[in-house]
Design an enzyme around this catalytic site. Sequence first.
Site, PDB file in Angstrom:
ATOM      1  N   HIS A 130      -1.315   1.355  -4.342  1.00 50.04           N
ATOM      2  CA  HIS A 130      -1.721   2.764  -4.201  1.00 50.04           C
ATOM      3  C   HIS A 130      -0.828   3.709  -5.001  1.00 50.04           C
ATOM      4  O   HIS A 130      -0.816   4.922  -4.768  1.00 50.04           O
ATOM      5  CB  HIS A 130      -1.728   3.167  -2.720  1.00 50.04           C
ATOM      6  CG  HIS A 130      -2.758   2.436  -1.911  1.00 50.04           C
ATOM      7  ND1 HIS A 130      -2.772   2.428  -0.548  1.00 50.04           N
ATOM      8  CD2 HIS A 130      -3.821   1.674  -2.298  1.00 50.04           C
ATOM      9  CE1 HIS A 130      -3.795   1.692  -0.115  1.00 50.04           C
ATOM     10  NE2 HIS A 130      -4.447   1.231  -1.155  1.00 50.04           N
ATOM     11  N   ASN A 140       2.873  -6.818  13.192  1.00 53.69           N
ATOM     12  CA  ASN A 140       2.447  -5.432  13.345  1.00 53.69           C
ATOM     13  C   ASN A 140       2.779  -4.943  14.750  1.00 53.69           C
ATOM     14  O   ASN A 140       2.856  -5.755  15.678  1.00 53.69           O
ATOM     15  CB  ASN A 140       0.928  -5.324  13.104  1.00 53.69           C
ATOM     16  CG  ASN A 140       0.538  -3.933  12.644  1.00 53.69           C
ATOM     17  OD1 ASN A 140       1.012  -3.443  11.617  1.00 53.69           O
ATOM     18  ND2 ASN A 140      -0.292  -3.270  13.424  1.00 53.69           N
ATOM     19  N   GLU A 186       0.994  -3.376  16.729  1.00 51.66           N
ATOM     20  CA  GLU A 186      -0.152  -3.515  17.638  1.00 51.66           C
ATOM     21  C   GLU A 186      -1.198  -4.408  16.988  1.00 51.66           C
ATOM     22  O   GLU A 186      -1.152  -4.617  15.773  1.00 51.66           O
ATOM     23  CB  GLU A 186      -0.743  -2.128  17.939  1.00 51.66           C
ATOM     24  CG  GLU A 186      -1.177  -1.404  16.681  1.00 51.66           C
ATOM     25  CD  GLU A 186      -1.463   0.081  16.912  1.00 51.66           C
ATOM     26  OE1 GLU A 186      -1.419   0.546  18.061  1.00 51.66           O
ATOM     27  OE2 GLU A 186      -1.716   0.755  15.894  1.00 51.66           O
ATOM     28  N   VAL A 220       3.536   4.093  -1.026  1.00 48.08           N
ATOM     29  CA  VAL A 220       3.851   4.811  -2.266  1.00 48.08           C
ATOM     30  C   VAL A 220       5.297   5.314  -2.242  1.00 48.08           C
ATOM     31  O   VAL A 220       5.697   6.095  -3.087  1.00 48.08           O
ATOM     32  CB  VAL A 220       2.872   6.006  -2.445  1.00 48.08           C
ATOM     33  CG1 VAL A 220       1.446   5.511  -2.622  1.00 48.08           C
ATOM     34  CG2 VAL A 220       2.989   7.007  -1.297  1.00 48.08           C
ATOM     35  N   ASP A 221       6.093   4.841  -1.263  1.00 43.98           N
ATOM     36  CA  ASP A 221       7.446   5.396  -1.058  1.00 43.98           C
ATOM     37  C   ASP A 221       8.523   4.755  -1.944  1.00 43.98           C
ATOM     38  O   ASP A 221       9.647   5.241  -1.991  1.00 43.98           O
ATOM     39  CB  ASP A 221       7.835   5.293   0.422  1.00 43.98           C
ATOM     40  CG  ASP A 221       7.749   3.878   0.977  1.00 43.98           C
ATOM     41  OD1 ASP A 221       7.371   3.721   2.161  1.00 43.98           O
ATOM     42  OD2 ASP A 221       8.040   2.922   0.226  1.00 43.98           O
ATOM     43  N   GLN A 244       0.839  -1.194   0.000  1.00 38.38           N
ATOM     44  CA  GLN A 244       0.000   0.000   0.000  1.00 38.38           C
ATOM     45  C   GLN A 244       0.879   1.251   0.000  1.00 38.38           C
ATOM     46  O   GLN A 244       0.401   2.352  -0.182  1.00 38.38           O
ATOM     47  CB  GLN A 244      -0.899  -0.002   1.241  1.00 38.38           C
ATOM     48  CG  GLN A 244      -1.842  -1.185   1.328  1.00 38.38           C
ATOM     49  CD  GLN A 244      -2.484  -1.293   2.696  1.00 38.38           C
ATOM     50  OE1 GLN A 244      -3.497  -0.670   2.984  1.00 38.38           O
ATOM     51  NE2 GLN A 244      -1.852  -2.064   3.569  1.00 38.38           N
ATOM     52  N   CYS A 264       0.803  19.985 -17.553  1.00 39.77           N
ATOM     53  CA  CYS A 264       1.121  18.884 -18.473  1.00 39.77           C
ATOM     54  C   CYS A 264       1.572  19.458 -19.810  1.00 39.77           C
ATOM     55  O   CYS A 264       0.924  20.348 -20.358  1.00 39.77           O
ATOM     56  CB  CYS A 264      -0.139  18.033 -18.654  1.00 39.77           C
ATOM     57  SG  CYS A 264      -0.032  16.822 -19.974  1.00 39.77           S
ATOM     58  N   SER A 293      -2.604  -1.202   9.466  1.00 32.92           N
ATOM     59  CA  SER A 293      -3.684  -1.178  10.471  1.00 32.92           C
ATOM     60  C   SER A 293      -4.906  -1.944   9.984  1.00 32.92           C
ATOM     61  O   SER A 293      -5.821  -2.210  10.751  1.00 32.92           O
ATOM     62  CB  SER A 293      -4.067   0.274  10.773  1.00 32.92           C
ATOM     63  OG  SER A 293      -4.468   0.923   9.567  1.00 32.92           O
TER      64      SER A 293
HETATM   65  N1  APR Z   1       6.686  -2.322  12.576  1.00 36.72           N
HETATM   66  C1  APR Z   1       5.467  -2.930  12.398  1.00 36.72           C
HETATM   67  N2  APR Z   1       4.285  -2.245  12.453  1.00 36.72           N
HETATM   68  C2  APR Z   1       4.342  -0.931  12.696  1.00 36.72           C
HETATM   69  C3  APR Z   1       5.565  -0.239  12.923  1.00 36.72           C
HETATM   70  C4  APR Z   1       6.774  -1.005  12.851  1.00 36.72           C
HETATM   71  N3  APR Z   1       7.987  -0.447  13.032  1.00 36.72           N
HETATM   72  N4  APR Z   1       5.283   1.083  13.156  1.00 36.72           N
HETATM   73  C5  APR Z   1       3.931   1.204  13.089  1.00 36.72           C
HETATM   74  N5  APR Z   1       3.365   0.003  12.821  1.00 36.72           N
HETATM   75  C6  APR Z   1       1.961  -0.318  12.603  1.00 36.72           C
HETATM   76  C7  APR Z   1       0.985   0.554  13.368  1.00 36.72           C
HETATM   77  O1  APR Z   1       0.712  -0.009  14.624  1.00 36.72           O
HETATM   78  C8  APR Z   1      -0.248   0.530  12.459  1.00 36.72           C
HETATM   79  O2  APR Z   1      -1.120  -0.544  12.816  1.00 36.72           O
HETATM   80  O3  APR Z   1       1.706  -0.063  11.243  1.00 36.72           O
HETATM   81  C9  APR Z   1       0.332   0.258  11.062  1.00 36.72           C
HETATM   82  C10 APR Z   1       0.260   1.450  10.106  1.00 36.72           C
HETATM   83  O4  APR Z   1      -1.087   1.705   9.874  1.00 36.72           O
HETATM   84  P1  APR Z   1      -1.553   2.988   9.028  1.00 36.72           P
HETATM   85  O5  APR Z   1      -0.865   4.190   9.499  1.00 36.72           O
HETATM   86  O6  APR Z   1      -3.023   2.958   9.040  1.00 36.72           O
HETATM   87  O7  APR Z   1      -0.984   2.704   7.554  1.00 36.72           O
HETATM   88  P2  APR Z   1      -1.560   1.717   6.436  1.00 36.72           P
HETATM   89  O8  APR Z   1      -2.246   0.539   7.038  1.00 36.72           O
HETATM   90  O9  APR Z   1      -0.481   1.468   5.489  1.00 36.72           O
HETATM   91  O10 APR Z   1      -2.654   2.671   5.749  1.00 36.72           O
HETATM   92  C11 APR Z   1      -3.324   2.158   4.639  1.00 36.72           C
HETATM   93  O11 APR Z   1      -4.330   4.288   4.270  1.00 36.72           O
HETATM   94  O12 APR Z   1      -3.930   6.513   4.435  1.00 36.72           O
HETATM   95  C12 APR Z   1      -4.130   5.482   3.538  1.00 36.72           C
HETATM   96  O13 APR Z   1      -3.355   5.218   1.315  1.00 36.72           O
HETATM   97  C13 APR Z   1      -2.933   5.279   2.634  1.00 36.72           C
HETATM   98  O14 APR Z   1      -1.781   3.257   2.022  1.00 36.72           O
HETATM   99  C14 APR Z   1      -2.374   3.952   3.092  1.00 36.72           C
HETATM  100  C15 APR Z   1      -3.583   3.253   3.639  1.00 36.72           C
END
Ligand code: APR
Length: 244
Positions: A119, A213, A215, A103-104, A101, A147, A189
Amino acid sequence: MNFSFELISLLRRTSKLVALTGAGVSQESGLRTFRDAQTGLWSQYKPEELASPEAFRRDPKLVWDWYAWRREAVKGVRPNPGHYALAEIEKRVPESILITQNVDGLHRMAGNQRLIELHGNIQRVRCADCCTYAETWGDDTESVPQCSACGGLLRPDVVWFGESLPRHQLEAAVEAARTCEVFFSIGTSGVVQPAASLAFAAHNRGAVVVEINAEPTPLTPKANYAFHGKSGEILPELVKAVWE
Ligand code: APR
């Protein structure tokens, strides 16, 4: 971290492994996740207010600058041991596929080739009207660059809230999830659809689901294995335990 012999032997014999990653995988590289409290210049904005077609129509310069700022942030970081461990798994498991997911672009930088960027990618820019990709553009201009083909405004080649995912990538991701033997959900998440439903699709087809993860997430109760901690620490340990 202890890994059961059962999980280790499964990973040694499987060929159909899929891993889904989210922002948590890049956190140890110094990139903020989406749902951590934002700090710095943009703390007053919710990503949703900046990452949508409505926001771009409302204030294209604000959105353009946010992505220019994020592009600079990405340029300043490198893949971490979690990214490299996933690249190692690609070498070890012949039909493995990585769905991200993020985009980096850090997975590609770490060496993953069988990669689905669900994404999009923040390093790519295209026209908001005719979709032509721009090879070069100015980030320090007064207005949003235009563009060269149709004069439309340029935008990052990422999926915004309310937009559909690129069909080819989504179909490939769903197919991979439905046919895998092992499904990893790492650093996400699990609240954003349709990516969040992939693990459940794999689970419903009998795949073994492994969550890594920081959490618990809505997927945790369904996971056969759940490791809560940093992916940059757990993934290298797992690769060592299984293949070294
Ligand atoms: N190692 C493992 N898990 C981690 C770490 C780590 N070092 N640091 C944070 N986390 C966990 C957090 O606990 C959280 O549950 O990574 C999860 C990140 O969740 P989000 O911030 O919701 O990111 P993501 O799930 O990728 O979001 C999905 O949402 O905003 C949109 O398009 C965007 O691709 C993104 C999508």
